[in-house]
Design a protein around this motif. Structure first.
Motif, mmCIF file in Angstrom:
data_model
loop_
_atom_site.group_PDB
_atom_site.id
_atom_site.type_symbol
_atom_site.label_atom_id
_atom_site.label_comp_id
_atom_site.label_asym_id
_atom_site.label_seq_id
_atom_site.Cartn_x
_atom_site.Cartn_y
_atom_site.Cartn_z
ATOM 1 N N LEU A 145 11.957 -7.161 -11.308
ATOM 2 C CA LEU A 145 11.325 -8.408 -10.886
ATOM 3 C C LEU A 145 12.204 -9.611 -11.224
ATOM 4 C CD1 LEU A 145 7.578 -7.877 -11.878
ATOM 5 C CD2 LEU A 145 8.668 -7.479 -9.674
ATOM 6 N N TYR A 146 12.904 -9.535 -12.341
ATOM 7 C CA TYR A 146 13.800 -10.631 -12.725
ATOM 8 C C TYR A 146 14.872 -10.888 -11.663
ATOM 9 C CZ TYR A 146 12.568 -12.016 -17.504
ATOM 10 O OH TYR A 146 11.952 -12.565 -18.605
ATOM 11 N N THR A 147 15.289 -9.832 -10.941
ATOM 12 C CA THR A 147 16.376 -10.002 -9.960
ATOM 13 C C THR A 147 15.930 -10.796 -8.739
ATOM 14 O OG1 THR A 147 15.880 -7.915 -8.803
ATOM 15 C CG2 THR A 147 17.364 -7.795 -10.706
ATOM 16 N N ASP A 148 14.615 -10.879 -8.509
ATOM 17 C CA ASP A 148 14.107 -11.648 -7.372
ATOM 18 C C ASP A 148 12.726 -12.180 -7.736
ATOM 19 O OD1 ASP A 148 13.365 -12.775 -4.974
ATOM 20 O OD2 ASP A 148 13.931 -11.049 -3.743
ATOM 21 N N SER A 149 12.707 -13.193 -8.581
ATOM 22 C CA SER A 149 11.447 -13.690 -9.126
ATOM 23 C C SER A 149 10.570 -14.343 -8.071
ATOM 24 C CB SER A 149 11.726 -14.686 -10.252
ATOM 25 O OG SER A 149 12.511 -15.769 -9.783
ATOM 26 N N GLU A 150 11.139 -14.765 -6.952
ATOM 27 C CA GLU A 150 10.355 -15.425 -5.905
ATOM 28 C C GLU A 150 9.521 -14.430 -5.114
ATOM 29 O OE1 GLU A 150 10.975 -18.164 -1.859
ATOM 30 O OE2 GLU A 150 12.706 -17.600 -3.097
ATOM 31 N N HIS A 151 10.091 -13.223 -4.859
ATOM 32 C CA HIS A 151 9.429 -12.262 -3.985
ATOM 33 C C HIS A 151 8.882 -11.037 -4.716
ATOM 34 C CE1 HIS A 151 12.561 -14.266 -1.368
ATOM 35 N NE2 HIS A 151 11.435 -14.561 -0.733
ATOM 36 N N GLU A 199 -3.990 -7.604 1.892
ATOM 37 C CA GLU A 199 -2.577 -7.989 1.798
ATOM 38 C C GLU A 199 -1.789 -6.943 1.022
ATOM 39 O OE1 GLU A 199 -2.493 -12.843 1.751
ATOM 40 O OE2 GLU A 199 -3.191 -11.821 -0.074
ATOM 41 N N ALA A 200 -2.339 -6.483 -0.096
ATOM 42 C CA ALA A 200 -1.649 -5.481 -0.908
ATOM 43 C C ALA A 200 -1.449 -4.187 -0.127
ATOM 44 C CB ALA A 200 -2.438 -5.214 -2.180
ATOM 45 N N HIS A 201 -2.411 -3.829 0.725
ATOM 46 C CA HIS A 201 -2.273 -2.637 1.562
ATOM 47 C C HIS A 201 -1.016 -2.732 2.419
ATOM 48 C CE1 HIS A 201 -3.581 0.633 4.323
ATOM 49 N NE2 HIS A 201 -2.986 -0.126 5.229
ATOM 50 N N PHE A 202 -0.808 -3.871 3.043
ATOM 51 C CA PHE A 202 0.350 -4.003 3.940
ATOM 52 C C PHE A 202 1.643 -4.297 3.181
ATOM 53 C CE2 PHE A 202 -3.160 -4.716 6.946
ATOM 54 C CZ PHE A 202 -2.801 -3.779 7.912
ATOM 55 N N VAL A 203 1.562 -5.027 2.080
ATOM 56 C CA VAL A 203 2.763 -5.281 1.283
ATOM 57 C C VAL A 203 3.339 -3.965 0.778
ATOM 58 C CG1 VAL A 203 3.608 -6.250 -0.896
ATOM 59 C CG2 VAL A 203 2.174 -7.635 0.618
ATOM 60 N N TYR A 204 2.463 -3.114 0.196
ATOM 61 C CA TYR A 204 2.951 -1.832 -0.326
ATOM 62 C C TYR A 204 3.113 -0.792 0.776
ATOM 63 C CZ TYR A 204 2.855 -3.073 -5.238
ATOM 64 O OH TYR A 204 3.144 -3.654 -6.454
ATOM 65 N N GLY A 205 2.380 -0.927 1.883
ATOM 66 C CA GLY A 205 2.466 0.061 2.949
ATOM 67 C C GLY A 205 3.576 -0.179 3.953
ATOM 68 N N ALA A 206 3.968 -1.448 4.143
ATOM 69 C CA ALA A 206 4.995 -1.763 5.141
ATOM 70 C C ALA A 206 6.174 -2.535 4.564
ATOM 71 C CB ALA A 206 4.373 -2.549 6.300
ATOM 72 N N ALA A 254 5.861 -6.193 6.879
ATOM 73 C CA ALA A 254 4.508 -6.742 6.989
ATOM 74 C C ALA A 254 4.540 -8.259 7.134
ATOM 75 C CB ALA A 254 3.677 -6.360 5.766
ATOM 76 N N ASN A 255 5.624 -8.893 6.696
ATOM 77 C CA ASN A 255 5.819 -10.344 6.815
ATOM 78 C C ASN A 255 4.700 -11.135 6.140
ATOM 79 O OD1 ASN A 255 7.396 -12.547 7.641
ATOM 80 N ND2 ASN A 255 6.113 -12.879 9.454
ATOM 81 N N ILE A 256 4.309 -10.683 4.949
ATOM 82 C CA ILE A 256 3.291 -11.389 4.176
ATOM 83 C C ILE A 256 3.990 -12.125 3.037
ATOM 84 C CG2 ILE A 256 1.237 -11.148 2.724
ATOM 85 C CD1 ILE A 256 0.514 -8.664 4.326
ATOM 86 N N LYS A 257 3.963 -13.442 3.116
ATOM 87 C CA LYS A 257 4.661 -14.257 2.117
ATOM 88 C C LYS A 257 3.867 -14.299 0.819
ATOM 89 C CE LYS A 257 6.821 -17.219 5.602
ATOM 90 N NZ LYS A 257 6.971 -18.596 6.113
ATOM 91 N N PRO A 258 4.557 -14.308 -0.329
ATOM 92 C CA PRO A 258 6.011 -14.379 -0.525
ATOM 93 C C PRO A 258 6.674 -13.020 -0.707
ATOM 94 C CG PRO A 258 4.929 -14.701 -2.616
ATOM 95 C CD PRO A 258 3.838 -14.478 -1.605
#
Length: 400
Positions: free
Chosen positions: A230-236, A169-176, A180-184
């Motif tokens: 991170l504070y500006t978008d704590s959910e994502h 998941e981290a590969h695609f979160v940071y790579g795309a 990557a559409n990996i929640k959250p």
């Protein structure tokens, strides 16, 4: 107090008065030693700098900058002119130091020389060959010594509900990024890192098979910038920080469990997300860590020895070999977020290699557990120097 130290203290106090425009030059401070340190080492550097200025018999002014690991390394490697600073070498701009006044709980700022000041010691969290500039050939002219273990953690804000992340998941979160559409983790702006020179990005890249140059998201300059983003978008929002820093801000930050490639299940650096014992780092279940390296310039006339004796003395303190201000330097490592090698059961020879079993010559597992918050306190203490079983070491009965 000597007249020289008193004059510097008065200068620092006077320079803080309203209307005082004169800048304090770092080179005018007593016994200056210049250090470039990775963000993970900032709490430890501050403690050592304070002790060396205020309580150590051999008083030294540690003048330091916090820089990404590979940037600090380059500053020293490129410093290859004996009498001046080469392009992109040496420390420049502003730096921090501690005054003699114990009421100054925060460091003060001074100006480095316009031509630069030669670095006595670099503290980095990665092997030199992990840095992009030296991936194909090792840098010349330095002495690199791995020290205590510096763990890193993927983090979100405390209000986030996600508990763990897989390496894939981290590969695609940071790579795309968002694509990557990996929640959250659905916001490119909230996927944050400190760039390609930072140890966190490089260590994570090794574990998720993604070069930091390909990372998506927002690049920031400082740890505070990362947390503020991170504070500006704590959910994502998601970032990576050294646990030496993140653990001090657990009220704000949530460490994520990390499931490495091929693992069955995710692990926190610690036994649980609420402890600080680094058990999973120490026993090999958690791979996101590097060593805190001390890097010194070689003496051209004697390449096995460092050029800077002041830098060598500081290196021995950070490596836990020499006490400072009457305090055990190994204990300072533990108290400031590092894991001494004597408390480890695994090791590695490069940042990209798999972990291998490790048996320290003089284990300090009990010493470590007794000196971290919420550690395992079942080990017997031996204030008189004897144990019913095991070996008394640092006043704790170690198994061997």
């Amino acid at each position: 107090m000597s007249a020289k130290h008193l004059s510097v203290l008065l200068f620092v106090a006077a320079s803080a008065l309203p209307g005082r425009a004169s800048a304090l030059m770092c080179s005018t401070l007593p016994e200056p030693t210049y250090v470039t340190a990775t963000p993970s080492a900032e709490p430890l550097v501050q403690k050592v700098a304070s002790l060396l200025q205020r309580t150590d018999a051999q008083r030294t002014t540690v003048i330091y900058q916090i820089r990404p690991s590979c940037k600090g390394l380059e500053v020293m490697v490129k410093d290859n002119l004996p009498a001046s600073c080469a392009t992109e070498a040496c420390m420049r701009g502003k730096a921090l130091f501690y005054t003699l006044d114990p009421r100054d709980t925060d460091p003060k700022e001074c100006d480095l020389d316009a031509a630069g000041n030669k670095t006595d010691l670099v503290l980095s969290d990665v092997f030199p060959q992990t840095c992009p500039a030296y991936s194909s050939s090792a840098p010349a002219g330095i002495l690199d010594t791995p020290g205590p273990v510096s763990p890193y953690s993927l983090i979100m804000m405390r209000s986030a509900t996600e508990a763990a992340i897989q390496a894939e998941e981290a590969h695609f979160v940071y790579g795309a990024g968002k694509a990557a559409n990996i929640k959250p983790w659905l916001s490119d702006a909230a996927i944050v890192h400190l760039g390609t020179q930072d140890a966190g990005s490089l260590l994570l890249g090794n574990r998720v098979k993604l070069a930091p140059a390909r990372f998506k998201g927002t690049v920031v300059v400082t740890v505070d910038d990362l947390i503020n983003t991170l504070y500006t978008d704590s959910e994502h929002g998601i970032g990576i920080l050294p646990t030496a820093v993140a653990d001090r801000r657990r009220s704000e930050l949530r460490p994520l469990g990390f499931q490495s490639i091929g693992q069955k299940g995710a692990f926190f650096p610690d036994r649980r997300s609420t402890t600080y014992d680094k058990q999973s780092v120490r026993d090999g279940h958690y791979p996101l860590w590097g060593f805190l390296h001390t890097v010194l310039r070689q003496d051209p006339g004697n390449p096995s020895q460092p050029l800077s004796k002041k830098g060598a003395r500081l290196a021995d303190i950070f490596l836990g070999k020499t006490p400072v201000g009457g305090q055990d330097a190994l204990l300072l490592q533990v108290q400031n977020g590092f894991v001494p090698m004597c408390a480890m059961k695994v090791t590695r020879t490069t940042d990209s290699q798999p972990l291998t079993l490790f048996a320290p010559g003089e284990p300090c597992h009990c010493f470590f557990e007794h000196n971290v918050s919420q550690g395992n306190l079942t080990c017997q203490q031996c204030p008189t120097g004897t144990c019913g079983t095991g070996v008394c070491r640092r006043k704790y009965c170690e198994a061997q």
